[in-house]
Design a protein around this motif. Structure first.
Motif, PDB file in Angstrom:
ATOM      1  N   LEU A  14       0.843  -1.196   0.000  1.00  0.00           N
ATOM      2  CA  LEU A  14       0.000   0.000   0.000  1.00  0.00           C
ATOM      3  C   LEU A  14       0.878   1.246   0.000  1.00  0.00           C
ATOM      4  O   LEU A  14       1.779   1.387   0.830  1.00  0.00           O
ATOM      5  N   LEU A  15       0.631   2.134  -0.948  1.00  0.00           N
ATOM      6  CA  LEU A  15       1.352   3.405  -1.024  1.00  0.00           C
ATOM      7  C   LEU A  15       0.392   4.536  -0.687  1.00  0.00           C
ATOM      8  O   LEU A  15      -0.708   4.607  -1.252  1.00  0.00           O
ATOM      9  N   VAL A  16       0.804   5.415   0.216  1.00  0.00           N
ATOM     10  CA  VAL A  16      -0.027   6.546   0.638  1.00  0.00           C
ATOM     11  C   VAL A  16       0.769   7.824   0.424  1.00  0.00           C
ATOM     12  O   VAL A  16       1.838   8.012   1.007  1.00  0.00           O
ATOM     13  N   THR A  17       0.259   8.695  -0.436  1.00  0.00           N
ATOM     14  CA  THR A  17       0.925   9.980  -0.675  1.00  0.00           C
ATOM     15  C   THR A  17      -0.098  11.104  -0.561  1.00  0.00           C
ATOM     16  O   THR A  17      -1.291  10.896  -0.750  1.00  0.00           O
ATOM     17  N   GLY A  18       0.404  12.292  -0.295  1.00  0.00           N
ATOM     18  CA  GLY A  18      -0.509  13.420  -0.140  1.00  0.00           C
ATOM     19  C   GLY A  18       0.014  14.683  -0.765  1.00  0.00           C
ATOM     20  O   GLY A  18      -0.128  15.773  -0.207  1.00  0.00           O
ATOM     21  N   GLY A  19       0.635  14.569  -1.923  1.00  0.00           N
ATOM     22  CA  GLY A  19       1.197  15.755  -2.545  1.00  0.00           C
ATOM     23  C   GLY A  19       2.587  16.025  -2.016  1.00  0.00           C
ATOM     24  O   GLY A  19       3.111  15.292  -1.172  1.00  0.00           O
ATOM     25  N   SER A  20       3.189  17.124  -2.466  1.00  0.00           N
ATOM     26  CA  SER A  20       4.587  17.407  -2.124  1.00  0.00           C
ATOM     27  C   SER A  20       4.802  17.622  -0.634  1.00  0.00           C
ATOM     28  O   SER A  20       5.884  17.377  -0.120  1.00  0.00           O
TER      29      SER A  20
ATOM     30  N   GLN B 198       3.828   8.769   2.841  1.00  0.00           N
ATOM     31  CA  GLN B 198       4.421  10.100   2.907  1.00  0.00           C
ATOM     32  C   GLN B 198       3.613  10.911   3.904  1.00  0.00           C
ATOM     33  O   GLN B 198       2.394  11.029   3.795  1.00  0.00           O
ATOM     34  N   CYS B 199       4.302  11.474   4.883  1.00  0.00           N
ATOM     35  CA  CYS B 199       3.645  12.276   5.918  1.00  0.00           C
ATOM     36  C   CYS B 199       4.353  13.615   6.055  1.00  0.00           C
ATOM     37  O   CYS B 199       5.522  13.759   5.695  1.00  0.00           O
ATOM     38  N   ARG B 200       3.655  14.561   6.615  1.00  0.00           N
ATOM     39  CA  ARG B 200       4.337  15.789   7.008  1.00  0.00           C
ATOM     40  C   ARG B 200       5.347  15.453   8.107  1.00  0.00           C
ATOM     41  O   ARG B 200       5.140  14.529   8.901  1.00  0.00           O
ATOM     42  N   ALA B 201       6.411  16.215   8.154  1.00  0.00           N
ATOM     43  CA  ALA B 201       7.478  15.926   9.120  1.00  0.00           C
ATOM     44  C   ALA B 201       6.946  15.889  10.547  1.00  0.00           C
ATOM     45  O   ALA B 201       7.343  15.033  11.350  1.00  0.00           O
TER      46      ALA B 201
END
Length: 334
Positions: free
Chosen positions: A148-154, A184-187
């Protein structure tokens, strides 16, 4: 071209003044109109000097001064729209330019008088995305891994960090043991998201930025993401199914239209943010993972609507409207 890398760094660049109008106060709008006017004068002078065979706009108010000046000069002009809704700047230009390149079939808000100008070219994607298209969709077995890949933009998306980990943690143990999550998450969200996955016993690779997204997307059985134009173009170019959660505040709700196009093509599933809860997502994922044929069918549909030849199609459209056509030597486009 100093602000770019690769071949773009060697290109001569020119800066034209412009200003956006949407969402601004009255005084700010007046200032933007003034900037647009100055930009048109700049562009008119520059185009007279460059004498391009074609002028192409890619949306946004920054494109308006040059495109307006080009149409007034009688030059061959075209615009490209990356979303399923024609943007405001492109709507302003649509009836003035010669051709309109679209990325998604059935692009909305195209003026009636401009519909005959439409050429469905698709949205060009990076070479690394095109290379990943050759990666076959990995077979899903009864006990095999579920990638599963989860991304939310840059910059990531807070709602995905809130909902996805909670949803995955509530899945049956048999499914959780098979999950390989890349998110991908915010830091500022990395620690709390990681803690949820650790407590749930779910294998997860988390980062605020991945420089190899095409490779990870090719390895994924399912993508969960926002519905930006680049995301849709890349997932369909590679041929991967997705659950898309449109950003609800996008201008003209264009992300909803992007996700709707994917959903209607059978290449994924639209989940509006107001119904994107951990409970509903867990139910959707359980259904998909326990009946993987739906994912396989969606992957095929995604690949079918992908346009890996978008860059060539766009270039051919531009070349066809140039004075010298495909055979023109020394062609130049602005």
């Amino acid at each position: 071209g100093g602000g770019f890398g690769g071949a773009l760094a060697d290109l001569e660049t020119h800066h034209i003044r412009a200003g956006g109008i949407a969402g601004k106060r009255f005084t700010a709008r007046l200032e933007s109109v003034f900037e647009l006017g100055l930009g048109m004068l700049q562009a008119r002078k520059l185009l007279a000097k460059l004498k391009p065979d074609a002028v192409i706009g890619f949306g946004g108010y920054a494109s308006v001064p040059t495109m307006m000046a080009a149409t007034w000069a009688g030059l061959a002009t075209a615009i490209h729209e990356q979303n399923a809704v024609l943007g405001r700047a492109n709507r302003l230009l649509a009836t003035r330019v010669r051709r309109i390149a679209t990325s998604i079939d059935g692009t909305q808000m195209v003026p009636e008088a401009a519909k005959s100008k439409i050429h469905l070219t698709g949205m060009p994607v990076r070479p690394t995305v095109l290379a990943a298209r050759d990666t076959a969709y990995d077979e899903i077995t009864d006990r095999g891994p579920l990638n599963l890949l989860v991304t939310g933009g840059s910059q990531g998306a807070r709602v995905l960090s809130d909902v996805v980990p909670a949803a995955l943690a509530s899945l049956p143990d048999a499914l959780k043991k098979r999950l390989n999550v890349t998110q991908q998450c915010r830091a500022e969200d990395l620690e709390r998201v990681g803690a949820v996955y650790v407590q749930a016993g779910i294998k997860a690779d988390l980062n605020s930025f991945f420089d190899d997204v095409p490779r990870r997307l090719a390895a994924a059985h399912l993508l969960i993401a926002r519905a930006g134009a680049s995301t849709v173009a890349e997932m369909t170019a590679i041929g991967r199914p997705a659950i898309l959660v449109p950003y609800p505040h996008a201008i003209d709700n264009h992300q909803f239209a992007n996700a709707q196009a994917v959903d209607e093509a059978g290449a994924g599933w639209l989940m509006a943010e107001d119904v994107f809860t951990a409970e509903r997502l867990a139910g959707r994922l359980t259904s998909l993972f326990e009946s993987p044929r739906h994912l396989v069918h969606a992957a095929r549909a995604s690949r079918r609507i992908g346009r890996p030849d978008a860059a060539h199609a766009l270039a051919d459209m531009v070349a066809d409207m140039m004075p010298n056509g495909h055979s023109g030597e020394g062609r130049q486009a602005a």
